[in-house]
Design a protein around this motif. Sequence first.
Motif, mmCIF file in Angstrom:
data_model
loop_
_atom_site.group_PDB
_atom_site.id
_atom_site.type_symbol
_atom_site.label_atom_id
_atom_site.label_comp_id
_atom_site.label_asym_id
_atom_site.label_seq_id
_atom_site.Cartn_x
_atom_site.Cartn_y
_atom_site.Cartn_z
ATOM 1 N N VAL A 284 6.374 -12.445 -0.415
ATOM 2 C CA VAL A 284 5.265 -12.412 -0.759
ATOM 3 C C VAL A 284 6.712 -12.631 -1.802
ATOM 4 O O VAL A 284 6.048 -13.774 -3.198
ATOM 5 C CB VAL A 284 4.762 -11.635 -1.881
ATOM 6 N N GLU A 288 5.270 -16.555 -3.644
ATOM 7 C CA GLU A 288 4.912 -17.362 -5.393
ATOM 8 C C GLU A 288 5.905 -17.438 -6.057
ATOM 9 O O GLU A 288 5.201 -18.902 -7.251
ATOM 10 C CB GLU A 288 5.165 -15.206 -6.061
ATOM 11 N N PRO A 322 -1.806 -10.855 -1.499
ATOM 12 C CA PRO A 322 -0.533 -11.107 -0.992
ATOM 13 C C PRO A 322 0.162 -9.722 -0.293
ATOM 14 O O PRO A 322 -0.694 -8.795 -0.704
ATOM 15 C CB PRO A 322 0.701 -10.845 -2.222
#
Length: 496
Positions: A284, A288, A322
């Motif tokens: 994740v 991001e 996510p």
Amino acid sequence: MNISEVLFQTAKEMPNHAAIVFRNEKITYHELSDKVKEKAAGLRKYGITNGSHVGLMMANKPEYVIAYFSLLAIGATVIPLNPTFKENEITYILNDSDAVALIVDEIGLGEVQKAHKSLSSVRSIFTLTKTEAYVAWEEVSGEPANFFIEQKNPYDNAQIIYTSGTTGKPKGALITHGNLGWMSETSADLLELTKEDRVLVVLPLFHAYAKLQGLLICLLRGATIYLEERFIPDVILQKLADNHISIFLGVPTMYTKFIHSPKIKELDFSSLRLAGSGGASLPVEILEKVEEEMGVQIGEGYGQTESTVMISCFPSDIEKVPGSVGVPVPGIELQIVDPNGREVPVNEVGEIIFKGPNGMKGYYKKEEATNETIKDGWVYTGDLGRRDERGYLYIVDRKKDMIIRGGYNVYPREIEEVLYTHPNIVECAVVGESDPVFGEEVAAYVVTKSEITPDEIASFCKQQLAYYKIPRKIYFMKELPKTTTGKILKTPLKKK
């Protein structure tokens, strides 16, 4: 239907549109179509016909695309091989698949020459570089006017993709023309792909993910493929910007390297509307950072060789979560089941099984393995997962002991068999170890007769295994943990 028709139909509709850009040279759909027809007619002269099994062992280059579609057009079944495979890997796959021919580039030629004497069914070897022993690919030629497409039904084999497991030798998954046709149409719709898209493909075309998402669906919809041979982070980032690429296909390792490149902050990626990630779970944190720096959404999904490519994904009309790999692809049924095959409650962990037009036909010449994997039309993935209240899928663990290094599947049993051939190794166990760049690294735990260095073991493996399978972490032990029956226990060896 013959899946190769996607190319010829698009060539009729937009002959002068760029199909492939390679080293700054453009190949139009018309030019690509003509070259495929020429090579298809030429291959028939060498006895490659409907039903022939042919190995294709090349790096990313236009010749790969031409060879692939030429073989499909004449009804041959394609056996993709990694061009970095070693002699024993090449020998096993070509013999097991009953391949009658092989098309190879300069990268794998040396290992093919070593393997040649052990190839039981291969009659012809075509090479991109001229040699006295083999037929030069440039000499394979016929009249395009004599070309015709061999008609196939959806259940006919298009390719045999070799996968493997902890239970033995690699297995050839039978992927049909129907599998590829349905998956191509579905994937193109999900990506909302058009002829205006520019798709950068640096993932190796021998990989199922790249072959379908980076090749078939592009030619189906008339997109332009920017084909790259090697992944060099700074170079690829520059090409994404310079060529106004709209879709990039990658694996987690690539994105990890992107965020450590200064170019990610310097360049303009405003043309990029979608970045795909497959082959392994994308952390994740990396996801991001990439989305923030490049301003693009990363489309994650889940699949395996036996599913042609995809099982689940994030369609554009649903919220991304996510850590999840999305929802089942439209047209695919998915369940999470217990060891007895009963569906488990929401958020409970079980084995992921699926059913749909993407499911492989079976494993080549392996009836028992096929029956263990396909039950009542359901394909048992061997992967553990769970689904939440909204039906979103989360992967909990990977298939048995399989290691995923930089998007490549690595199977411990294969490496262990090589290690056991070393005269100084008594026992060994190979496991995956967490790695910040590659996701997982190959770790070998060994018991030896006398002193030996890690470099000596790695060098030994290099002679028999592709580069990504070589253990980078080697640990020496006096003895390996075992059950009371003497079976080696891997769980205590795995580092989180």
